[in-house]
Design an enzyme around this catalytic site. Structure first.
Site, PDB file in Angstrom:
ATOM      1  N   TRP A 165       0.817  -1.220   0.000  1.00 38.58           N
ATOM      2  CA  TRP A 165       0.000   0.000   0.000  1.00 38.58           C
ATOM      3  C   TRP A 165       0.849   1.269   0.000  1.00 38.58           C
ATOM      4  CZ3 TRP A 165      -0.239  -3.910   3.580  1.00 38.58           C
ATOM      5  CH2 TRP A 165       0.379  -3.694   4.805  1.00 38.58           C
ATOM      6  N   ARG A 166       2.168   1.097   0.104  1.00 34.14           N
ATOM      7  CA  ARG A 166       3.026   2.278   0.177  1.00 34.14           C
ATOM      8  C   ARG A 166       3.623   2.700  -1.159  1.00 34.14           C
ATOM      9  NH1 ARG A 166       7.063   1.300   5.163  1.00 34.14           N
ATOM     10  NH2 ARG A 166       5.659   1.872   6.859  1.00 34.14           N
ATOM     11  N   GLU A 215      -5.591   0.938   6.024  1.00 36.46           N
ATOM     12  CA  GLU A 215      -5.841   1.355   7.405  1.00 36.46           C
ATOM     13  C   GLU A 215      -7.032   0.609   8.013  1.00 36.46           C
ATOM     14  OE1 GLU A 215      -4.087   2.895   9.571  1.00 36.46           O
ATOM     15  OE2 GLU A 215      -2.503   3.412   8.179  1.00 36.46           O
ATOM     16  N   CYS A 231      18.851  -1.288  21.218  1.00 33.07           N
ATOM     17  CA  CYS A 231      19.319   0.030  21.666  1.00 33.07           C
ATOM     18  C   CYS A 231      20.770   0.308  21.274  1.00 33.07           C
ATOM     19  CB  CYS A 231      19.171   0.152  23.177  1.00 33.07           C
ATOM     20  SG  CYS A 231      17.471  -0.039  23.696  1.00 33.07           S
TER      21      CYS A 231
HETATM   22  S1  SF4 Z   1      14.475   4.650  21.347  1.00 32.91           S
HETATM   23 FE1  SF4 Z   1      15.480   4.071  23.240  1.00 32.91          FE
HETATM   24  S2  SF4 Z   1      14.542   2.136  23.760  1.00 32.91           S
HETATM   25 FE2  SF4 Z   1      14.084   2.491  21.622  1.00 32.91          FE
HETATM   26  S3  SF4 Z   1      15.735   1.453  20.535  1.00 32.91           S
HETATM   27 FE3  SF4 Z   1      16.339   3.573  20.795  1.00 32.91          FE
HETATM   28  S4  SF4 Z   1      17.539   3.547  22.638  1.00 32.91           S
HETATM   29 FE4  SF4 Z   1      16.396   1.696  22.638  1.00 32.91          FE
END
Ligand code: SF4
Length: 346
Positions: A22-23, A40, A200
């Site tokens: 859909w994009r 949607e 992270c």
């Molecule tokens: S926004 Fe924060 S919690 Fe999410 S991946 Fe990045 S560092 Fe990690």
């Protein structure tokens, strides 16, 4: 900080965006509004991988509002089997008919008109305007809510911080790149800032993330402890099987769960097993009725436990009823629950 994060997200999106049907971009570098509109509705309550396949089939059948607006409700309900939550299908069709009639087949480009269409709430209206028309909105889906609540390390369940999230999200709105940014947020949430074990270490803005600096990324968003027990309902279903290996089906009432869909005869669903009342069709049956087992099926607000029975009958004793060949069940328009019930019996 918000600008810095947006810049990273847009850069990341260029090389990492998910390929979703859909994009696909049109000449104006934005997705087709009709595609976003349909997707949607489909994405409300259904996962992206499931929607991906069904979306392509849908667009092949009904490539634009005009084509969609001409079909009957039973056609779309038939198509919707497997996606569940049939109200969405009904609303999608009603909205398409209204758009064809009132807006000459063009998806409205303003919030007030969109939100007045059946099945479109604040989130969907913003998603359509932001993604399809590049308007300055940010629709708060689960991915975006998760990223923002982690960046600011909100240590309360999402349900309790909706207002704060809304307020914070406004600062992320982009006037120029709204469409890409919304999709970038969504993809980042689904690939990097994932619900469990977010990545992270490779996150492009981990320096700006309060959850990461406090090592709280796996605790945020905080789970809502009050998980209420789901209601359990009961029913009995009867598979009338004739000498030609066909089973008897009928239409459900036009209101209530699975409205206007086909079903095998079954008792009205009740909260208490002892309140079950036999379906009229079974009352005068002298044939042997054999129990085949239980089917448990989960709806959003309750679970349904159905005991399934089979009765071998002669077709000519049930004139004026609709029959379906056992071999055609899988591809029929029976809702998933009914297919499961039949599968237990035959
Ligand atoms: S926004 Fe924060 S919690 Fe999410 S991946 Fe990045 S560092 Fe990690």
């Amino acid at each position: 900080m918000e600008k810095h994060i947006n810049k990273h997200l847009l850069g990341w999106y260029k090389n990492n965006k998910r390929d979703l049907p859909w994009r696909r971009l049109q000449a104006n570098k934005l997705p087709n509004p009709y595609y976003i509109f349909v997707s949607e509705y489909m994405l409300q309550q259904t996962t992206v991988p499931t929607v991906k396949k069904r979306f392509e089939e849908f667009i092949k059948k009904w490539p634009n509002i005009k084509k969609l607006s001409l079909i009957s409700e039973s056609k779309i309900l038939n198509f919707w089997v497997g996606l569940g939550y049939y109200t969405r299908a009904r609303n999608l069709l009603k909205a398409a008919k209204l758009i064809q009639k009132n807006y000459r087949g063009r998806i409205p480009e303003n919030f007030e008109d969109l939100i007045n269409l059946p099945g479109i709430g604040d989130y969907t209206a913003k998603a359509i305007l932001g993604i399809a028309f590049n308007q300055a909105f940010i629709p708060l889906d689960a991915n975006i809510e998760r990223i923002i609540s982690r960046i600011f390390a909100y240590q309360l369940p999402i349900i309790k911080i909706k207002k704060q999230l809304e307020k914070k999200s406004i600062k992320f709105i982009s006037k120029k790149y709204s469409s890409q940014l919304i999709q970038a947020f969504m993809d980042y949430g689904s690939l990097i800032c994932t619900p469990r074990n977010p990545k992270c270490k490779i996150c492009l803005f981990n320096m700006n993330c309060k959850s990461y600096s406090k090592n709280l990324q796996n605790q945020i968003p905080v789970k809502n402890k009050k998980i209420s027990k789901k209601l359990l309902k009961f029913s009995r279903a009867y598979i009338f099987n004739n000498e030609k290996n066909e089973i008897l089906i009928r239409k459900r009432p036009s209101k209530g769960m699975l409205a206007s869909m086909f079903e095998v005869p079954n008792d009205v669903w009740v909260n208490n097993k002892k309140d079950l009342i036999k379906d009229k069709l079974i009352l005068n049956i002298k044939n042997k009725i054999v129990s085949k087992g239980l089917v448990k099926y989960s709806f959003t607000h309750f679970d349904l436990e159905t005991e399934v029975f089979i009765i071998n009958v002669k077709k000519n004793k049930f004139l004026n009823y609709r029959w379906i060949k056992q071999t055609k069940i899988t591809k029929s328009g029976l809702p998933t629950l009914m297919k499961k019930i039949v599968a237990v019996a035959i």
